[in-house]
Design a protein around this motif. Sequence first.
Motif, mmCIF file in Angstrom:
data_model
loop_
_atom_site.group_PDB
_atom_site.id
_atom_site.type_symbol
_atom_site.label_atom_id
_atom_site.label_comp_id
_atom_site.label_asym_id
_atom_site.label_seq_id
_atom_site.Cartn_x
_atom_site.Cartn_y
_atom_site.Cartn_z
ATOM 1 N N PRO A 55 2.930 -35.549 54.628
ATOM 2 C CA PRO A 55 4.248 -36.145 54.386
ATOM 3 C C PRO A 55 5.326 -35.092 54.158
ATOM 4 C CG PRO A 55 2.556 -37.239 53.080
ATOM 5 C CD PRO A 55 1.910 -36.020 53.680
ATOM 6 N N VAL A 56 6.498 -35.349 54.704
ATOM 7 C CA VAL A 56 7.650 -34.490 54.446
ATOM 8 C C VAL A 56 8.512 -35.161 53.379
ATOM 9 C CG1 VAL A 56 7.628 -33.584 56.798
ATOM 10 C CG2 VAL A 56 9.059 -35.552 56.255
ATOM 11 N N PRO A 57 9.321 -34.400 52.652
ATOM 12 C CA PRO A 57 10.204 -35.016 51.647
ATOM 13 C C PRO A 57 11.137 -36.036 52.294
ATOM 14 C CG PRO A 57 10.112 -32.640 51.360
ATOM 15 C CD PRO A 57 9.414 -32.932 52.647
ATOM 16 N N ILE A 58 11.391 -37.124 51.585
ATOM 17 C CA ILE A 58 12.244 -38.186 52.107
ATOM 18 C C ILE A 58 13.697 -37.889 51.726
ATOM 19 C CG2 ILE A 58 12.723 -40.661 52.080
ATOM 20 C CD1 ILE A 58 9.796 -41.078 51.249
ATOM 21 N N PRO A 59 14.581 -37.735 52.717
ATOM 22 C CA PRO A 59 15.984 -37.432 52.397
ATOM 23 C C PRO A 59 16.637 -38.562 51.609
ATOM 24 C CG PRO A 59 15.514 -37.034 54.727
ATOM 25 C CD PRO A 59 14.336 -37.770 54.174
ATOM 26 N N ALA A 210 6.466 -41.868 59.969
ATOM 27 C CA ALA A 210 7.383 -41.786 58.826
ATOM 28 C C ALA A 210 8.085 -40.435 58.797
ATOM 29 C CB ALA A 210 6.625 -42.029 57.526
ATOM 30 N N ASN A 211 7.335 -39.373 59.049
ATOM 31 C CA ASN A 211 7.943 -38.045 59.072
ATOM 32 C C ASN A 211 9.039 -37.958 60.130
ATOM 33 O OD1 ASN A 211 6.200 -37.186 57.081
ATOM 34 N ND2 ASN A 211 4.846 -36.063 58.457
ATOM 35 N N GLU A 212 8.748 -38.479 61.329
ATOM 36 C CA GLU A 212 9.730 -38.435 62.410
ATOM 37 C C GLU A 212 10.968 -39.259 62.061
ATOM 38 O OE1 GLU A 212 9.578 -36.492 65.131
ATOM 39 O OE2 GLU A 212 7.763 -35.666 64.212
ATOM 40 N N ALA A 213 10.760 -40.412 61.431
ATOM 41 C CA ALA A 213 11.895 -41.246 61.028
ATOM 42 C C ALA A 213 12.727 -40.549 59.955
ATOM 43 C CB ALA A 213 11.396 -42.595 60.529
ATOM 44 N N HIS A 214 12.061 -40.003 58.952
ATOM 45 C CA HIS A 214 12.782 -39.396 57.840
ATOM 46 C C HIS A 214 13.550 -38.142 58.268
ATOM 47 C CE1 HIS A 214 9.682 -41.494 55.041
ATOM 48 N NE2 HIS A 214 10.683 -42.286 55.362
ATOM 49 N N GLY A 219 14.929 -45.099 57.801
ATOM 50 C CA GLY A 219 13.859 -45.717 57.051
ATOM 51 C C GLY A 219 12.764 -46.187 57.998
ATOM 52 N N ILE A 220 11.640 -46.587 57.425
ATOM 53 C CA ILE A 220 10.513 -47.065 58.227
ATOM 54 C C ILE A 220 9.706 -48.065 57.416
ATOM 55 C CG2 ILE A 220 9.018 -45.154 57.499
ATOM 56 C CD1 ILE A 220 7.746 -45.261 60.318
ATOM 57 N N GLY A 221 9.126 -49.036 58.135
ATOM 58 C CA GLY A 221 8.291 -50.023 57.481
ATOM 59 C C GLY A 221 6.880 -50.002 58.029
ATOM 60 N N LEU A 222 5.930 -50.402 57.198
ATOM 61 C CA LEU A 222 4.549 -50.586 57.625
ATOM 62 C C LEU A 222 4.398 -51.989 58.167
ATOM 63 C CD1 LEU A 222 1.573 -49.654 57.798
ATOM 64 C CD2 LEU A 222 1.262 -50.637 55.510
ATOM 65 N N LYS A 223 3.975 -52.109 59.420
ATOM 66 C CA LYS A 223 3.787 -53.420 60.042
ATOM 67 C C LYS A 223 2.317 -53.823 59.921
ATOM 68 C CE LYS A 223 5.581 -56.751 62.622
ATOM 69 N NZ LYS A 223 6.450 -56.287 63.721
ATOM 70 N N ASN A 224 2.056 -54.883 59.146
ATOM 71 C CA ASN A 224 0.695 -55.383 58.946
ATOM 72 C C ASN A 224 -0.209 -54.259 58.444
ATOM 73 O OD1 ASN A 224 1.502 -58.009 59.774
ATOM 74 N ND2 ASN A 224 1.294 -57.419 61.915
ATOM 75 N N ALA A 225 -1.460 -54.142 58.958
ATOM 76 C CA ALA A 225 -2.365 -53.033 58.592
ATOM 77 C C ALA A 225 -2.532 -52.902 57.079
ATOM 78 C CB ALA A 225 -1.868 -51.712 59.204
ATOM 79 N N GLY A 226 -2.886 -54.005 56.439
ATOM 80 C CA GLY A 226 -2.961 -54.019 54.981
ATOM 81 C C GLY A 226 -3.947 -53.040 54.388
ATOM 82 N N GLU A 227 -4.980 -52.657 55.139
ATOM 83 C CA GLU A 227 -5.991 -51.753 54.601
ATOM 84 C C GLU A 227 -5.470 -50.354 54.341
ATOM 85 O OE1 GLU A 227 -7.981 -55.077 56.701
ATOM 86 O OE2 GLU A 227 -6.342 -53.714 57.198
ATOM 87 N N VAL A 229 -2.308 -49.687 53.159
ATOM 88 C CA VAL A 229 -1.134 -49.729 52.275
ATOM 89 C C VAL A 229 -1.175 -48.604 51.251
ATOM 90 C CG1 VAL A 229 -0.030 -51.026 50.407
ATOM 91 C CG2 VAL A 229 -0.606 -52.179 52.552
ATOM 92 N N LYS A 230 -2.298 -48.448 50.577
ATOM 93 C CA LYS A 230 -2.387 -47.447 49.503
ATOM 94 C C LYS A 230 -2.137 -46.037 50.036
ATOM 95 C CE LYS A 230 -5.501 -48.186 46.439
ATOM 96 N NZ LYS A 230 -6.797 -48.310 45.706
ATOM 97 N N ALA A 231 -2.635 -45.750 51.244
ATOM 98 C CA ALA A 231 -2.522 -44.398 51.797
ATOM 99 C C ALA A 231 -1.104 -44.047 52.222
ATOM 100 C CB ALA A 231 -3.477 -44.239 52.984
ATOM 101 N N VAL A 232 -0.316 -45.051 52.620
ATOM 102 C CA VAL A 232 0.994 -44.748 53.223
ATOM 103 C C VAL A 232 2.182 -45.257 52.413
ATOM 104 C CG1 VAL A 232 -0.086 -44.795 55.497
ATOM 105 C CG2 VAL A 232 1.108 -46.833 54.680
ATOM 106 N N LEU A 233 1.937 -46.025 51.381
ATOM 107 C CA LEU A 233 3.022 -46.647 50.609
ATOM 108 C C LEU A 233 4.113 -45.661 50.184
ATOM 109 C CD1 LEU A 233 4.320 -49.035 49.105
ATOM 110 C CD2 LEU A 233 2.689 -48.643 47.249
ATOM 111 N N PRO A 234 3.777 -44.464 49.681
ATOM 112 C CA PRO A 234 4.852 -43.563 49.232
ATOM 113 C C PRO A 234 5.832 -43.180 50.337
ATOM 114 C CG PRO A 234 2.735 -42.849 48.371
ATOM 115 C CD PRO A 234 2.446 -43.909 49.386
ATOM 116 N N GLN A 235 5.403 -43.210 51.593
ATOM 117 C CA GLN A 235 6.268 -42.787 52.699
ATOM 118 C C GLN A 235 7.022 -43.943 53.339
ATOM 119 O OE1 GLN A 235 5.714 -39.604 51.458
ATOM 120 N NE2 GLN A 235 6.617 -39.291 53.472
ATOM 121 N N MET A 236 6.732 -45.165 52.945
ATOM 122 C CA MET A 236 7.351 -46.334 53.563
ATOM 123 C C MET A 236 8.477 -46.877 52.683
ATOM 124 S SD MET A 236 5.815 -46.848 56.438
ATOM 125 C CE MET A 236 4.625 -45.684 57.111
ATOM 126 N N GLN A 237 9.513 -47.411 53.332
ATOM 127 C CA GLN A 237 10.629 -48.008 52.600
ATOM 128 C C GLN A 237 10.466 -49.526 52.460
ATOM 129 O OE1 GLN A 237 11.376 -45.145 54.825
ATOM 130 N NE2 GLN A 237 11.042 -44.389 52.759
#
Length: 320
Positions: A55-59, A210-214, A219-227, A229-237
């Motif tokens: 992950p890159v820092p979120i501006p 997420a890195n490319e978007a940031h 911003g970026i959202g997680l579409k479905n893929a509930g399994e 969530v824990k791994a990517v939540l910090p990078q998603m808006q």
Amino acid sequence: MTRPPRLSRRQKLTFAAIAVVVLIAVALGVGLGLGLKHHDDDDDEEPVPTFTSSPVPIPTAVWEPRVNASWQIILNSVLDINPTNPSVQPDVEVYDIDMFIHQNTQVIPSLHKLGKKVICYFSAGSYEPNRPDSSQFPSSDIGKDLKGWPGERWLDIRSKSIRSIMASRIDLASKMGCDAVDPDNLDGYQNENGKDLTSDDSADFAIFLANEAHKRNLGIGLKNAGEIVKAVLPQMQFAVNEQCAQYDNCGMFSPFITANKPVFHIEYPDGAPRSVSATDKNEACSAPGSNGFSTIIKGMNLAGWAQYCDGRTVETKVIS
């Protein structure tokens, strides 16, 4: 009682020598980290996923929608908005629209004039034959068909070529003025994808997106893929979820609400559009684990019609 045979002095010395050799061998093995270990011990260890994307820092400029934000989603048509004197219904905070079909229109700046935020949709995990960049996809990176979607096929999301194409799509979203992206089909691991994709692959790909978007202040959202969530939540808006009420898994997305990030939630009950029963509406709007979700009821074609949990129905004008 029969006594055991007595050992001779030579036999005793021989056994003692063997014992000393065994003790030395064991001591050396332990010292070198080569102690005896049953191979099955490895089966009890939890595998640690190896991500290629860090992950890159979120501006601070990245848009972060609020929990309970109102929204509309239309993916099959161009919004019909007069750029000179724009107006749109419903009067909601966020519009989620297909990126490619709005590429050469004034819809996004018109929505911005009205104070709306715009999420731009594209498929990140599947090949669609009729997109402007479809010819760029290497055939070796294209997997099995998406069931129910003729012509659409899963992609090898680990491929550098696929990631380059998706980075270009995110770049296009930035140039179009989108506030965020909604990359679809990150859940290939749940399907017969033909590329042996895993949930770790999807999590890594989501972090890459997420890195490319940031990097582009999107911003970026997680579409479905509930399994994942824990791994990517910090990078998603935010999250965009389809049918968690129907499949009874809304709780998988509730960590977004806990993290003060919205879940844009869609249900497709029988009768939508036009005629949704009160029971179906209540089930969509009151599903366990969905407290705080921004729920909307749509037809599967994701056209202009929508119904909200307060009972309102709307018909956004589109160009068919």
